[in-house]
Scaffold this motif. Structure first.
Motif, PDB file in Angstrom:
ATOM      1  N   GLY A  85       1.294  -0.866   0.312  1.00  0.00           N
ATOM      2  CA  GLY A  85       0.582   0.001  -0.200  1.00  0.00           C
ATOM      3  C   GLY A  85       0.807   1.291  -0.059  1.00  0.00           C
ATOM      4  O   GLY A  85      -0.130   2.533   0.182  1.00  0.00           O
ATOM      5  N   ASN A  86       2.334   0.929  -0.183  1.00  0.00           N
ATOM      6  CA  ASN A  86       2.580   2.176   0.049  1.00  0.00           C
ATOM      7  C   ASN A  86       2.879   2.827  -2.106  1.00  0.00           C
ATOM      8  O   ASN A  86       3.009   2.643  -2.686  1.00  0.00           O
ATOM      9  N   THR A  87       3.830   4.323  -1.915  1.00  0.00           N
ATOM     10  CA  THR A  87       4.546   4.587  -3.005  1.00  0.00           C
ATOM     11  C   THR A  87       5.666   5.125  -3.061  1.00  0.00           C
ATOM     12  O   THR A  87       6.109   5.558  -2.490  1.00  0.00           O
ATOM     13  N   ILE A  88       6.499   3.830  -3.563  1.00  0.00           N
ATOM     14  CA  ILE A  88       7.997   3.678  -3.493  1.00  0.00           C
ATOM     15  C   ILE A  88       8.568   4.453  -4.272  1.00  0.00           C
ATOM     16  O   ILE A  88       8.367   3.589  -5.461  1.00  0.00           O
ATOM     17  N   LEU A  89       9.484   5.618  -3.865  1.00  0.00           N
ATOM     18  CA  LEU A  89      10.855   5.961  -4.937  1.00  0.00           C
ATOM     19  C   LEU A  89      12.299   4.840  -5.205  1.00  0.00           C
ATOM     20  O   LEU A  89      12.143   5.559  -3.845  1.00  0.00           O
ATOM     21  N   VAL A  90      12.434   4.250  -5.669  1.00  0.00           N
ATOM     22  CA  VAL A  90      13.874   3.446  -5.800  1.00  0.00           C
ATOM     23  C   VAL A  90      14.823   4.595  -6.775  1.00  0.00           C
ATOM     24  O   VAL A  90      14.572   4.437  -8.168  1.00  0.00           O
TER      25      VAL A  90
END
Length: 247
Positions: free
Chosen positions: A5-10
């Motif tokens: 449920g996250n929005t993750i920037l890698v």
């Protein structure tokens, strides 16, 4: 850090550990954005995966970071996790005067890059629920490989910086250090098949298991990393230093 449920920037998500973790987080039910300098690599990372997005970025360019931060927040306002993973590792010989280009590039990429990315996004992250910053360091932050002195130094600096960041953001943003051991990736020539290095799939599975713990460890260190992380504490430092530098 919640597992889905996250929005993750890698950052540095086009290859290696960044790509593997981006795909694993996506498979676990997160929206993931990957950045990197090579669009082709990014497209390979996201191919066939709805909810995994590519946005090119050169983390050595402070103006590009500022523009990117505005763009990514506009496109993904739910962004709540930043993973500072982009990095380079260069071999260096220190015994005589030399061109310092490799050392300077390593510092800009591995140290200034994460500092600038964090600064550009911290206000947004601090306003989100379940926000986290994950800084990727290295087992070599704790016992250096003498052939890569500036790389080790930047990772040791990021270990220290992460501790200060964690204290200053306590109660607002969770701050996690992810310290890989020697993993089979393309970080250096020949590393992807080097004997004795941890296979990337094995490392990814170990990391995802640690992120599944409640609470998430402040330092995500797989067993091969703990061999380095705890060497000084356990009185093994000189032996470990000699062992990893024997060649």
């Amino acid at each position: 850090m919640k597992t889905s449920g996250n929005t993750i920037l890698v950052t540095g998500g086009g290859t290696g550990i960044g790509r593997a973790l981006a795909q694993a987080w996506h498979a676990a039910g997160n929206v993931v954005i990957v950045t990197g300098r090579t669009r082709e690599n990014l497209e390979e990372t996201v191919a066939g995966r709805e909810g995994l997005h590519a946005m090119p970025l050169d983390v050595t360019d402070p103006a590009a970071i500022a523009t990117f931060a505005k763009d990514v927040i506009a496109r993904f306002p739910a962004l709540n996790v930043l993973v500072n993973n982009a990095g380079i590792m260069r071999y260096e010989t220190l015994g005589a005067g030399r061109d310092l280009g490799d050392a300077e590039a390593t510092i800009v990429t591995n140290l200034l890059g994460p500092i600038r990315m964090t600064d550009a996004l911290v206000d947004h992250l601090a306003a989100q629920a379940d926000a986290a910053i994950i800084n990727v360091t290295s087992g070599l932050a704790f016992v250096p490989l003498v052939a890569t002195p500036t790389y080790n130094a930047t990772k040791a600096a990021m270990h220290s910086y992460t501790q200060s960041l964690r204290a200053q953001l306590a109660g607002r943003v969770e701050v996690i250090e992810l310290a890989p051991p020697a993993v089979q990736t393309d970080l250096t020539p020949g590393q992807s098949t080097r004997e004795g290095y941890l296979p990337l799939a094995t490392y990814t599975a170990q990391v995802m298991a640690l992120f599944g713990q409640v609470p998430t460890p402040a330092e995500v260190c797989v067993p091969n990393t703990l061999f380095l992380r705890n060497a000084e504490r356990e009185g093994r430092y000189d032996d470990v230093f000699a062992m990893i530098n024997q060649h």
